[in-house]
Every structure is written in C-alpha cells, then in structure tokens.
Design a protein around this motif. Structure first.
Motif, mmCIF file in Angstrom:
data_model
loop_
_atom_site.group_PDB
_atom_site.id
_atom_site.type_symbol
_atom_site.label_atom_id
_atom_site.label_comp_id
_atom_site.label_asym_id
_atom_site.label_seq_id
_atom_site.Cartn_x
_atom_site.Cartn_y
_atom_site.Cartn_z
ATOM 1 N N GLU A 178 0.742 -1.341 -0.053
ATOM 2 C CA GLU A 178 -0.030 0.113 0.053
ATOM 3 C C GLU A 178 1.062 1.250 -0.033
ATOM 4 O OE1 GLU A 178 -2.663 -0.139 3.261
ATOM 5 O OE2 GLU A 178 -3.657 -2.056 2.751
ATOM 6 N N ALA A 179 1.971 1.224 0.780
ATOM 7 C CA ALA A 179 2.890 2.504 0.886
ATOM 8 C C ALA A 179 3.656 2.642 -0.698
ATOM 9 C CB ALA A 179 3.652 2.092 1.892
ATOM 10 N N MET A 180 4.185 1.511 -1.008
ATOM 11 C CA MET A 180 4.574 1.709 -2.346
ATOM 12 C C MET A 180 3.644 2.225 -3.553
ATOM 13 S SD MET A 180 7.765 1.075 -2.266
ATOM 14 C CE MET A 180 8.247 1.218 -3.913
ATOM 15 N N GLN A 181 2.531 1.442 -3.406
ATOM 16 C CA GLN A 181 1.514 1.980 -4.480
ATOM 17 C C GLN A 181 1.097 3.488 -4.385
ATOM 18 O OE1 GLN A 181 -2.262 -0.671 -4.667
ATOM 19 N NE2 GLN A 181 -3.003 0.662 -6.101
ATOM 20 N N SER A 182 1.153 3.892 -3.209
ATOM 21 C CA SER A 182 0.769 5.257 -2.725
ATOM 22 C C SER A 182 1.958 6.518 -3.187
ATOM 23 C CB SER A 182 0.563 5.561 -1.331
ATOM 24 O OG SER A 182 1.708 5.682 -0.643
ATOM 25 N N ILE A 183 3.022 5.978 -3.396
ATOM 26 C CA ILE A 183 4.181 7.007 -3.720
ATOM 27 C C ILE A 183 4.756 6.489 -5.322
ATOM 28 C CG2 ILE A 183 5.140 7.212 -1.322
ATOM 29 C CD1 ILE A 183 7.314 5.038 -2.495
ATOM 30 N N TRP A 184 3.822 5.746 -5.769
ATOM 31 C CA TRP A 184 4.458 5.429 -7.411
ATOM 32 C C TRP A 184 3.190 5.374 -8.192
ATOM 33 C CZ3 TRP A 184 8.553 5.731 -9.871
ATOM 34 C CH2 TRP A 184 8.748 5.133 -11.346
ATOM 35 N N SER A 185 2.321 4.500 -7.953
ATOM 36 C CA SER A 185 1.085 4.104 -8.862
ATOM 37 C C SER A 185 0.137 5.272 -8.800
ATOM 38 C CB SER A 185 0.511 2.747 -8.535
ATOM 39 O OG SER A 185 1.272 1.787 -8.697
ATOM 40 N N GLU A 186 -0.069 5.891 -7.670
ATOM 41 C CA GLU A 186 -1.205 6.661 -7.337
ATOM 42 C C GLU A 186 -0.943 8.187 -7.363
ATOM 43 O OE1 GLU A 186 -2.867 5.855 -3.832
ATOM 44 O OE2 GLU A 186 -3.592 3.808 -4.084
ATOM 45 N N GLN A 187 0.335 8.554 -7.464
ATOM 46 C CA GLN A 187 0.954 9.731 -7.433
ATOM 47 C C GLN A 187 0.718 10.606 -8.677
ATOM 48 O OE1 GLN A 187 2.071 12.064 -5.045
ATOM 49 N NE2 GLN A 187 1.514 10.283 -3.677
ATOM 50 N N THR A 188 0.276 11.956 -8.576
ATOM 51 C CA THR A 188 -0.050 12.804 -9.843
ATOM 52 C C THR A 188 1.464 13.339 -10.192
ATOM 53 O OG1 THR A 188 -0.114 14.709 -8.400
ATOM 54 C CG2 THR A 188 -2.119 13.641 -9.282
ATOM 55 N N ARG A 189 2.514 13.123 -9.552
ATOM 56 C CA ARG A 189 3.556 13.417 -9.630
ATOM 57 C C ARG A 189 4.694 12.330 -9.298
ATOM 58 N NH1 ARG A 189 9.036 13.676 -10.084
ATOM 59 N NH2 ARG A 189 9.940 15.891 -10.656
ATOM 60 N N ARG A 190 4.954 11.587 -10.203
ATOM 61 C CA ARG A 190 5.789 10.155 -9.729
ATOM 62 C C ARG A 190 7.121 10.672 -9.359
ATOM 63 N NH1 ARG A 190 4.637 5.035 -13.613
ATOM 64 N NH2 ARG A 190 2.658 4.489 -12.700
ATOM 65 N N PRO A 191 7.671 10.210 -8.303
ATOM 66 C CA PRO A 191 9.325 10.513 -8.090
ATOM 67 C C PRO A 191 10.156 9.791 -9.313
ATOM 68 C CG PRO A 191 8.555 8.496 -6.633
ATOM 69 C CD PRO A 191 7.095 8.920 -7.392
ATOM 70 N N ASP A 192 11.494 10.515 -9.252
ATOM 71 C CA ASP A 192 12.235 10.263 -10.217
ATOM 72 C C ASP A 192 13.274 8.772 -9.411
ATOM 73 O OD1 ASP A 192 12.115 12.278 -12.133
ATOM 74 O OD2 ASP A 192 12.182 13.368 -10.279
ATOM 75 N N GLN A 193 13.166 8.767 -8.347
ATOM 76 C CA GLN A 193 14.002 7.739 -7.859
ATOM 77 C C GLN A 193 13.254 7.247 -6.284
ATOM 78 O OE1 GLN A 193 17.716 8.830 -5.709
ATOM 79 N NE2 GLN A 193 18.658 6.863 -6.542
ATOM 80 N N ILE A 194 13.377 5.947 -6.023
ATOM 81 C CA ILE A 194 12.863 5.392 -4.915
ATOM 82 C C ILE A 194 14.262 4.523 -4.235
ATOM 83 C CG2 ILE A 194 11.408 4.059 -3.341
ATOM 84 C CD1 ILE A 194 9.268 4.472 -5.584
#
Length: 608
Positions: free
Chosen positions: A343-359
């Motif tokens: 759920e945490a990963m999905q919230s910072i990658w799949s659901e973000q309107t602005r995806r991060p460039d690196q995790i």
C-alpha cells in the motif's frame, strides 16, 4: 552572467545614479530592491539593464537581498554582486574580483565570497585595521586579470617587479561589493531574514565557513568608498535607536550559536557593555535609546526573532519553475507487514500525480519471505527507478537513513514510512511549494491518522511559517517526519553537513530538526494533507520509557543549543517525561485528549 543587487531605502537618487554609472558597464543587470515606503518606479522602470522590485515597506536588509537573489536564480544567472546605495566602486572591479576568485580556486581555496577593501570615505582609512577577523594572509600574481592591477606601494613582502594582490582570508566580509556565486548560495542557503539588518553578512559568512568549509576573501589592492554608521564626533560609530535594538538582540541570539567566532562574541560583549552606559547618558534621544537597548536585551535573551511585522511575508516575485528531481527515502525491516508495504509503495508510485524520479529502499537486515517477495515485485514493476540497499544485519532506522541518503540523486528528498500511505498529490504540492519558496529547506504537511479499520481518527496540523516552526520545536516536533520533503543541499557530503544523529536509534527526526535550525535552515509545512498515518493499536506501548528518555535527552540538548541555558522552555520536555512515565491508561487518555493537542499544536504569535 553576473547581476548586481542594490538595496534602496529612502535613497538619495543622485547618489544612486552615480553608483549605477560605475556599475552598469561591469555587470549584465542591476536589480534595485526598494525597501522604502514609497515607490521610485518612475525613476527606474523601463531602463536598460535595470530591474526594479518595490517592497513598499522596510523588510530588512536580509529579506531584500534574498529577493534579489531569487530574481537572479529565476533568470539563470551565475553570480551576484551586492552593493550599497551610497557606495562607489572602481572601474573593472567586477572583472578583477572574478579573476582573483578564479586564481584562488585554482590554488585549491573554497571561496564563499570575495570583495574589495572598504575605505571610510571621510577618513580615508580602512575599516579592517585589526587582524582579529583575518585567518591567513598571502599573495597571488596580479597579472591574472585582463585589466591592469591597481598600483600599490612596494612592501618588504613584494620586492620583485611582478605586481601581486595581497589577499586576506577572513571569517566574513562586508556584504557591500562582495561577489558570490549562486551555486555557493544554493549550498549555504540564503541570508537569515529574521536578523533583519545587523550581522546579516557576518552570520552568512560564518555559516559558510563552519558548516561548508567555504571562506571569505578580501583583496587589499581593490577598494571602494563606504560609510558605516551616522556621522558623529563620538568615540564610536553612532547608531539610531532602532539599530540599537537589533544590535543587542542579534548579539544575544548569535552568542549561543556554535559557528559564531569567539573573537566576535568578546568584541561585541565589550562594545555593547560600553554602549549600555554611554548611549542612555550622552547620546540623544537618551530615553528612546535606553528603551531600544532594553527591548533588544529582552528579545535576545528569549531568542525572539522576527519581531517586526511582515518580515518574510512579502510574496516572492513569480518566476518560471525550474525542474526538480525527487528521490524517496524509505526503510523496511523484518517486522513490517507485506500488505502495508504494498500500500505504501502504491501510494508513492502508482497513485501519485507527480511520480518520483527515484526510490531508495533500505532493507534493514534479513526480510521474511513474504516481504522479500513484495520488494521483488516492485523491482520488476518500477525497474531502475527503485534502488534497493541491503544491510546484512538490522542496524536501525537512523543508520539506514544515512546509508540511503548517500544513494539518493534527487535535488529533493522525500521521506516515507513502509506502513503509511501518501496523499496522491503529495509530491506535486510539495515540489510546487519548494519551487515557489526557495528559502524553505525542510517542508512537511498536515497528516491524517487512521486506525486498523481505515477510519480517520485524527488530523494533525503543523506550523506553516518558519518562525512558527522555530517557536514550536521546544514543545513538540514542528513537522511530521514521514511527510517531509527536504532539499538535498542540506545533506551534501562534507564536514559539518547535516545527517541523522546515530547516537539516537529512535526520535532521530527531532534531533535532525534541532540541528537544522541551529545550522540556519528553515522548516515549514503546507496546510494540505500529505500523508495518511497508520496509528497502530499498540502506539501507546511503543511510546515507552526508553523512547521517553531518549526524546528527553534530545529536547534538552536541542533547547540548550537553540535557546541557551537560561530559558523556561526546559519545562516542556520535563513535563512530557514525567507524563510518559505514568501508567499506560493515563498516557493513552493524554494522547487522545484535546489538552495535548492545544499544547502541542497551539499557534505561535506568527500564525495568529
């Protein structure tokens, strides 16, 4: 490109025109930042190579200088030259300063600022006639410049026919005609706006030296005419009453900071002790001077900055946003739940309107099969954007975060816990805010707490100005750790840079906030919800005696560094420790009570 910044305050316009006449041929643009109550736009708008920014009230020298810096940051300039409205430089001064700086850098010197020697236009003598501010003295050849070197008398150290520049490496230099690279300002930070006027340039130079290993340099053969203080026949520079307030207040505030040189502390202690008796007795207006001094002492002892209304509240000029790279820093260990991690990963990658460039994900020790498989699935889905760092054994969160910081590549670093969920617009909102507010270094946001049934049980708000965050930290954390987005520049690898303090395995975030404030960085929050925080049913047991004692040590250490020894603020962590040692039933009641929220989240005077 090089831009000059001149701060205006009720200016003598003919004197400004004379300064512009000398300066305009040497730079690509001059930015006039006007602190006056009335606009002088009719004199400057529309003129070639001149930008005019009216602030319409006295915001202080630091804020005005920062406005000029932001103006040139938005336009992509490389260097800024700071000037006073009544100081006159020589021809080719900027080119000569750049040439000397280049020569110093080629010799291995790390240059924060470089400037000419200020000459008292009334006496013809240098303001720097005492060696206490000088670290080292040396010479470099003067033929590095394309323009002729200024003539100077032959000295015993200069007996050859080759002309040389005599360089003083100093703790700090006067801001007027100082040349600073914008890349250095990005590393060190902006000028500290709450100081308002006195010691603003000194504080920046000391901060650059102590935390970043950068030094200031004065070229003795290059000079400019300058006047400090008001004309007087007194044995010391005469200061108006309002300046006395800032002198005493800023002295007492800076007195407790570790990066301020001892020679300055002793010199000011002696000087201001004399002024304390001299001004109220012999300098008119005597009563007004005394009141200003006493107010400065009062606010300095209590570390009360930003007492002038509207400092830092004038909006920065709008400018195009520069692209940022976002890295997310996250740690996972054996007891984490695989479903919550997903759920945490999905919230910072799949659901973000602005995806991060690196995790950057740190595996802190050996993971159980289910959790290890979850990490593998995300590696396949995200690919090279997910970098996994493995600790062979469990080292704790503090060590893991520092190890992960070394792997981040983004200009912005967002924290995330493996059992929470970020709001879908979190990175979009925080990136936009940091682009529009370059003075903010650490940015958090509001946080919703939810229980095991995914029902919201509380919404926690945090201070939305740097002043309010600083005023809150002795009571509670001014920002929630899993909501923060931080500028990478505060973590750059060099001596003195910020890191999570590995002496504290827990509550390392609070120690970092204290360290950041002591280093002159700014903390703030956006009012929007940025995170959904999972409040476990055993949260009260996790807030046990070990954690309570650990937090007590951090708060007592931080309050001492930030506020000094004599302050009533020690009462807050002491009361918190005593409360946390009570039976768990009472602690649970206190955690959910409105009284706790009123104490921890009460607005500071800066937000009322």
């Amino acid at each position: 490109m090089t831009g000059a910044i001149i701060i205006l305050y009720n200016p003598d316009l003919p004197a400004v025109e004379q300064a512009l006449l000398k300066l305009l041929p040497q730079v690509d643009e001059v930015c006039l930042v006007d602190n006056s109550d009335t606009s002088h736009a009719q004199h400057f708008y529309g003129r070639e190579k001149i930008a005019y920014i009216p602030l319409m009230h006295n915001t202080g020298i630091a804020f005005a200088q920062n406005e000029g810096i932001r103006h040139y940051q938005a336009k992509g300039f490389s260097d800024v030259l700071f000037c006073d409205q009544d100081s006159i430089g020589t021809e080719h001064l900027v080119e000569q300063l750049m040439s000397v700086r280049q020569a110093l850098q080629q010799q291995g010197h790390r240059v924060a600022a470089i400037g000419p020697k200020p000459i008292n236009r009334k006496t013809g003598r240098s303001y720097y006639n005492k060696p206490r501010n000088v670290i080292a003295r040396f010479t470099i050849p003067a033929n590095i410049s394309r323009t002729p070197a200024p003539s100077h008398p032959r000295t015993p150290e200069n007996t050859s026919h080759t002309p040389v520049y005599h360089i003083d490496q100093m703790h700090s230099i006067i801001s007027s005609f100082s040349l600073i690279s914008l890349s250095v300002i990005n590393e060190v930070g902006l000028f500290e706006e709450p100081l308002f006027i006195d010691a603003v340039d000194n504080e920046w130079g000391w901060r650059a030296e102590y935390y970043h290993g950068l030094h200031s340099y004065m070229v003795n053969e290059l000079t400019f005419n300058h006047m400090q203080g008001m004309p007087t026949q007194l044995p010391m520079k005469k200061s108006p009453a309002f300046r006395l307030y800032y002198q005493y207040r800023n002295f007492l505030v800076l007195l407790r900071r570790p990066y301020v040189p001892k020679f300055w502390k002793w010199h000011c202690a002696w000087t201001y002790t004399l002024k304390l008796f001299f001004y109220p007795l012999f300098v008119s207006p005597r009563l007004k001077n005394l009141r200003s001094i006493l107010r400065g002492i009062r606010d300095g002892i209590s570390n009360r900055l930003s007492t002038i209304e509207n400092i830092s509240r004038t909006p920065a000029p709008s400018h195009p946003r520069t692209p940022e790279n976002i890295s997310v820093l996250m740690s996972v260990y054996g007891k984490d739940d695989p479903q919550q991690f997903d759920e945490a990963m999905q919230s910072i990658w799949s659901e973000q309107t602005r995806r991060p460039d690196q995790i950057v994900l740190i595996e802190d020790g050996q993971l159980p099969e289910g959790l290890h498989a979850a990490v593998g699935r995300w590696q396949k889905e995200i690919g090279s954007a997910l970098e996994v760092v493995v600790n062979e054994q469990n080292m704790g969160l503090t060590y893991s975060l520092n190890k992960g910081l070394e792997k981040t590549s983004g200009t912005l670093i967002a924290r995330m816990d493996s059992d929470d969920r970020s709001h879908p617009r979190r990175f979009e909102l925080q990136e936009r805010y940091l682009q529009e507010h370059p003075e903010i270094d650490i940015l958090g946001g509001s946080m919703q707490e939810f229980d095991e049934h995914h029902e919201c049980v509380n919404i926690r708000h945090y201070p939305t100005t740097p002043e309010a965050a600083r005023a809150m930290i002795h009571r509670a954390s001014p920002v929630a750790h899993p909501t923060v987005m931080m500028r990478r520049r505060i973590f750059k690898v060099s001596d003195g840079m910020l890191r999570y303090d590995e002496r504290f395995r827990i509550s390392q975030d609070i120690a970092l906030w204290f360290d950041a404030l002591c280093a002159g960085y700014h903390i703030s929050n956006i009012p929007e919800t940025t995170l959904f925080f999972r409040r476990a049913s055993d949260v009260y047991r996790r807030r046990g005696r070990v954690k309570a004692w650990n937090e007590f040590r951090i708060y007592m250490r931080g309050i001492y560094r930030l506020y000094g020894l004599f302050t009533p603020k020690y009462a807050y962590p002491t009361m918190r420790l005593l409360f946390r040692l009570m039976p768990q039933r009472i602690v649970r009641w206190g955690y959910d009570s409105k009284l706790r929220r009123r104490i921890a989240e009460q607005p500071s005077p800066y937000e009322r």
